[in-house]
Design a protein around this motif. Structure first.
Motif, PDB file in Angstrom:
ATOM      1  N   ASN A  82       4.500 -11.434   0.353  1.00  0.00           N
ATOM      2  CA  ASN A  82       4.711 -11.581  -1.124  1.00  0.00           C
ATOM      3  C   ASN A  82       6.371 -11.199  -1.413  1.00  0.00           C
ATOM      4  O   ASN A  82       6.754 -10.906  -2.521  1.00  0.00           O
ATOM      5  N   ILE A  91       4.961 -10.159  -7.454  1.00  0.00           N
ATOM      6  CA  ILE A  91       3.901  -9.721  -7.593  1.00  0.00           C
ATOM      7  C   ILE A  91       3.720  -9.876  -9.064  1.00  0.00           C
ATOM      8  O   ILE A  91       4.620  -9.758  -9.857  1.00  0.00           O
ATOM      9  N   SER A  92       2.309  -9.905  -9.634  1.00  0.00           N
ATOM     10  CA  SER A  92       2.206 -10.252 -10.877  1.00  0.00           C
ATOM     11  C   SER A  92       2.871  -9.304 -11.814  1.00  0.00           C
ATOM     12  O   SER A  92       3.331  -9.873 -12.926  1.00  0.00           O
ATOM     13  N   SER A 123       2.467  -0.575  -7.334  1.00  0.00           N
ATOM     14  CA  SER A 123       2.012  -2.111  -7.059  1.00  0.00           C
ATOM     15  C   SER A 123       2.775  -2.333  -5.741  1.00  0.00           C
ATOM     16  O   SER A 123       2.029  -3.249  -5.216  1.00  0.00           O
ATOM     17  N   MET A 127       0.938  -3.680  -2.330  1.00  0.00           N
ATOM     18  CA  MET A 127       1.272  -4.843  -1.796  1.00  0.00           C
ATOM     19  C   MET A 127       1.733  -4.787  -0.529  1.00  0.00           C
ATOM     20  O   MET A 127       1.272  -5.585   0.415  1.00  0.00           O
ATOM     21  N   ASN A 132      -0.896 -10.507   0.069  1.00  0.00           N
ATOM     22  CA  ASN A 132      -1.872 -11.629  -0.884  1.00  0.00           C
ATOM     23  C   ASN A 132      -1.323 -12.968  -0.207  1.00  0.00           C
ATOM     24  O   ASN A 132      -0.229 -13.458  -0.679  1.00  0.00           O
TER      25      ASN A 132
END
Length: 167
Positions: A82, A91-92, A123, A127, A132
């Motif tokens: 990521n 990341i989102s 976050s 990660m 992901n």
């Protein structure tokens, strides 16, 4: 000249982090005259392949902060599904607010003005603990993570060692 809302928020967050540091990272300004660019040291989380590493990154805030998200870019070399080859974290919560035109993320997973440096960094640490690989910014790292974890681990171990030597 009056400081912008973003500058005031960033000043308060920096003061809070200096008074009460958060486990897993340290933060300061790259230049004391600019509240919009921070230097972050991410400490490799325990029980991950990144354990023992001290990864340097820059967190750059737009003038429209907190309405728009900052960008986090690793300055230390990073091998992670990521994190793009250019060091940018994908990341989102760092994606522009609103609906995802590709339908992958829900609006509430993306940037919201309530996020702080602490929530962003939590976050990022998450990660590192749980990549992901299904939505990679670095396809090569994701493929290696999925198909040849021992080789992935060896590369990350090399990078951890480099961060330790840079101290």
């Amino acid at each position: 000249m009056a400081q912008s809302q973003g500058a005031l928020l960033l000043k308060r967050q920096l003061n809070d982090l200096q008074k009460k540091p958060v486990e897993g990272f340290s933060a300061g300004l790259v230049d004391d005259e600019n509240l919009f660019v921070w230097e972050i040291i991410v400490i490799g989380p325990v029980d991950t392949v990144y354990e023992g590493g001290f990864f340097k990154a820059h967190l750059s805030f737009p003038q429209e902060y907190p309405q728009r998200p900052p960008k986090l870019k690793f300055i230390s070399e990073m091998w992670h599904p990521n994190v793009g080859k250019d060091g940018l974290v994908c990341i989102s919560i760092l994606h522009e607010p609103g609906e995802d035109k590709f339908g992958y993320e829900r609006a509430e997973e993306r940037w919201l003005p309530i996020h702080t440096v602490e929530s962003i960094m939590r976050s990022v640490i998450s990660m590192l603990c749980d990549p992901n690989a299904g939505s990679p910014a670095n396809v090569d790292a994701a493929k290696q993570y999925r198909e040849n974890f021992p080789a992935f681990k060896k590369e990350v171990t090399r990078l951890v060692r480099l961060t330790q030597e840079a101290l």
